[in-house]
Design a protein around this motif. Structure first.
Motif, PDB file in Angstrom:
ATOM      1  N   VAL A  64      23.536  37.439  -1.168  1.00 12.96           N
ATOM      2  CA  VAL A  64      24.571  38.416  -0.802  1.00 12.96           C
ATOM      3  C   VAL A  64      24.124  39.803  -1.237  1.00 12.96           C
ATOM      4  N   PRO A  65      24.509  40.847  -0.496  1.00 10.64           N
ATOM      5  CA  PRO A  65      24.108  42.217  -0.848  1.00 10.64           C
ATOM      6  C   PRO A  65      24.823  42.716  -2.101  1.00 10.64           C
ATOM      7  N   SER A  66      24.299  43.781  -2.697  1.00  6.13           N
ATOM      8  CA  SER A  66      24.865  44.328  -3.931  1.00  6.13           C
ATOM      9  C   SER A  66      26.260  44.907  -3.735  1.00  6.13           C
ATOM     10  N   SER A  67      26.621  45.180  -2.499  1.00  2.00           N
ATOM     11  CA  SER A  67      27.935  45.765  -2.206  1.00  2.00           C
ATOM     12  C   SER A  67      29.030  44.713  -2.039  1.00  2.00           C
ATOM     13  N   THR A  68      28.723  43.476  -2.310  1.00  2.00           N
ATOM     14  CA  THR A  68      29.685  42.390  -2.122  1.00  2.00           C
ATOM     15  C   THR A  68      30.867  42.527  -3.070  1.00  2.00           C
ATOM     16  N   VAL A  69      32.057  42.359  -2.538  1.00  2.00           N
ATOM     17  CA  VAL A  69      33.287  42.385  -3.327  1.00  2.00           C
ATOM     18  C   VAL A  69      33.635  40.958  -3.723  1.00  2.00           C
ATOM     19  N   ALA A  70      34.128  40.780  -4.955  1.00  2.00           N
ATOM     20  CA  ALA A  70      34.471  39.448  -5.434  1.00  2.00           C
ATOM     21  C   ALA A  70      35.528  38.804  -4.535  1.00  2.00           C
ATOM     22  N   GLY A  71      35.428  37.524  -4.362  1.00  2.00           N
ATOM     23  CA  GLY A  71      36.382  36.804  -3.536  1.00  2.00           C
ATOM     24  C   GLY A  71      35.825  35.439  -3.157  1.00  2.00           C
ATOM     25  N   THR A  72      36.633  34.670  -2.448  1.00  2.00           N
ATOM     26  CA  THR A  72      36.202  33.364  -1.949  1.00  2.00           C
ATOM     27  C   THR A  72      35.882  33.506  -0.470  1.00  2.00           C
ATOM     28  N   TYR A  73      34.659  33.226  -0.114  1.00  4.04           N
ATOM     29  CA  TYR A  73      34.191  33.436   1.254  1.00  4.04           C
ATOM     30  C   TYR A  73      33.781  32.109   1.888  1.00  4.04           C
ATOM     31  N   THR A  74      34.047  32.005   3.162  1.00  5.31           N
ATOM     32  CA  THR A  74      33.748  30.767   3.891  1.00  5.31           C
ATOM     33  C   THR A  74      33.108  31.074   5.237  1.00  5.31           C
ATOM     34  N   SER A  75      32.135  30.263   5.594  1.00  4.18           N
ATOM     35  CA  SER A  75      31.501  30.336   6.917  1.00  4.18           C
ATOM     36  C   SER A  75      31.648  28.985   7.592  1.00  4.18           C
ATOM     37  N   THR A  76      31.912  29.009   8.885  1.00  5.73           N
ATOM     38  CA  THR A  76      31.997  27.765   9.649  1.00  5.73           C
ATOM     39  C   THR A  76      30.667  27.507  10.340  1.00  5.73           C
ATOM     40  N   LEU A  77      30.093  26.352  10.055  1.00  2.84           N
ATOM     41  CA  LEU A  77      28.812  25.982  10.657  1.00  2.84           C
ATOM     42  C   LEU A  77      29.050  25.084  11.868  1.00  2.84           C
ATOM     43  N   THR A  78      28.421  25.424  12.964  1.00  2.66           N
ATOM     44  CA  THR A  78      28.545  24.624  14.186  1.00  2.66           C
ATOM     45  C   THR A  78      27.198  23.981  14.497  1.00  2.66           C
ATOM     46  N   TRP A  79      27.183  22.664  14.466  1.00  5.26           N
ATOM     47  CA  TRP A  79      25.967  21.890  14.718  1.00  5.26           C
ATOM     48  C   TRP A  79      26.017  21.352  16.146  1.00  5.26           C
ATOM     49  N   THR A  80      24.914  21.490  16.870  1.00  6.21           N
ATOM     50  CA  THR A  80      24.877  21.051  18.267  1.00  6.21           C
ATOM     51  C   THR A  80      23.598  20.267  18.535  1.00  6.21           C
ATOM     52  N   MET A  81      23.746  19.115  19.162  1.00  4.93           N
ATOM     53  CA  MET A  81      22.584  18.322  19.580  1.00  4.93           C
ATOM     54  C   MET A  81      22.474  18.372  21.093  1.00  4.93           C
ATOM     55  N   SER A  82      21.301  18.684  21.582  1.00  2.00           N
ATOM     56  CA  SER A  82      21.101  18.788  23.039  1.00  2.00           C
ATOM     57  C   SER A  82      19.781  18.147  23.420  1.00  2.00           C
ATOM     58  N   ASN A  83      19.618  17.905  24.721  1.00  2.00           N
ATOM     59  CA  ASN A  83      18.383  17.255  25.197  1.00  2.00           C
ATOM     60  C   ASN A  83      17.312  18.268  25.583  1.00  2.00           C
ATOM     61  N   ALA A  84      17.363  19.449  24.961  1.00  3.56           N
ATOM     62  CA  ALA A  84      16.299  20.417  25.166  1.00  3.56           C
ATOM     63  C   ALA A  84      15.066  19.949  24.424  1.00  3.56           C
ATOM     64  N   PRO A  85      13.916  19.862  25.090  1.00  8.88           N
ATOM     65  CA  PRO A  85      12.692  19.409  24.407  1.00  8.88           C
ATOM     66  C   PRO A  85      12.324  20.344  23.266  1.00  8.88           C
ATOM     67  N   ALA A  86      11.687  19.789  22.263  1.00 12.39           N
ATOM     68  CA  ALA A  86      11.272  20.618  21.123  1.00 12.39           C
ATOM     69  C   ALA A  86      10.188  21.596  21.568  1.00 12.39           C
TER      70      ALA A  86
END
Length: 207
Positions: free
Chosen positions: A185-207
């Motif tokens: 986190v950057p030095s300008s971060t304010v104290a608090g409880t922070y949350t991020s939502t992660l979205t996982w996706t599986m597809s048939n796109a070749p590697a």
């Protein structure tokens, strides 16, 4: 009297002939040849179709409580990981990939952090294991370490299979390591409880 003798001789000759022929018949029966039937063949057929690619479970990450220092690049190590990434590829040979995208970290009031860097890593060099011990397919490829952003980022993939090499077919579990993951986190971060939502996706796109 002569006639009787001749008749007796004739009967004796007849009995002897029968006895002789019986022996011959018995001998023929015991010395006969045995033949083996010709083998026959048939077929057993099964028409197997591929099922859909499926995400069956995804992990959640907790970075615990950390004290801000107000300096550049505060880096919060992971505290714990709940669950694992579980994928299933029932017979598709075209290759596949799993991507992750994360929303900005925001507090309960909706204020978003800017400049955060979320990095995820696995529990080992290759943290992917096949769920079935009899699976002979080549393991998928794990991307490590991976920086997660708002754009979809590939974290795991399998190249297309060939007729002689099957890759990423079956069910797999990927274990992430809390200690190897981090949130900067950057030095300008304010104290608090922070949350991020992660979205996982599986597809048939070749590697």
């Amino acid at each position: 009297m002569k006639a009787l003798i001749r008749s007796s001789a004739a009967v004796s000759a007849f009995i002897l002939a029968l006895s002789s022929s019986g022996v011959l018949i018995a001998q023929a029966a015991t010395t006969g040849t045995t033949t083996t039937p010709t083998p026959m063949t048939s077929t057993a057929t099964s028409d197997l179709t591929a099922g859909p690619l499926t995400l069956t479970a995804v992990p959640s990450f907790d970075f615990g409580t950390a004290t801000l220092t107000g300096t550049t690049g505060d880096k919060v190590p992971g505290s714990s990981v709940t669950g694992a990434l579980k994928v299933t590829n029932p017979g598709q040979i075209g290759g596949w990939q799993v991507t992750v995208a994360g929303t900005p970290f925001t507090d309960t009031s909706g204020t978003a952090l800017t400049g955060t860097i979320l990095s995820l890593d696995g529990l080992a060099t290759n943290p992917i294991t096949a769920d079935d011990s009899t699976n002979t397919s080549t393991l998928p490829t794990f991307v490590t370490p991976e920086t997660i952003s708002t754009s979809a980022t590939v974290v795991e993939s399998a190249a297309p299979s060939t007729s002689t090499s099957h890759i990423g077919i079956g069910s797999y579990t990927t274990s992430y390591d809390a200690a190897a993951s981090s949130l900067a986190v950057p030095s300008s971060t304010v104290a608090g409880t922070y949350t991020s939502t992660l979205t996982w996706t599986m597809s048939n796109a070749p590697a």
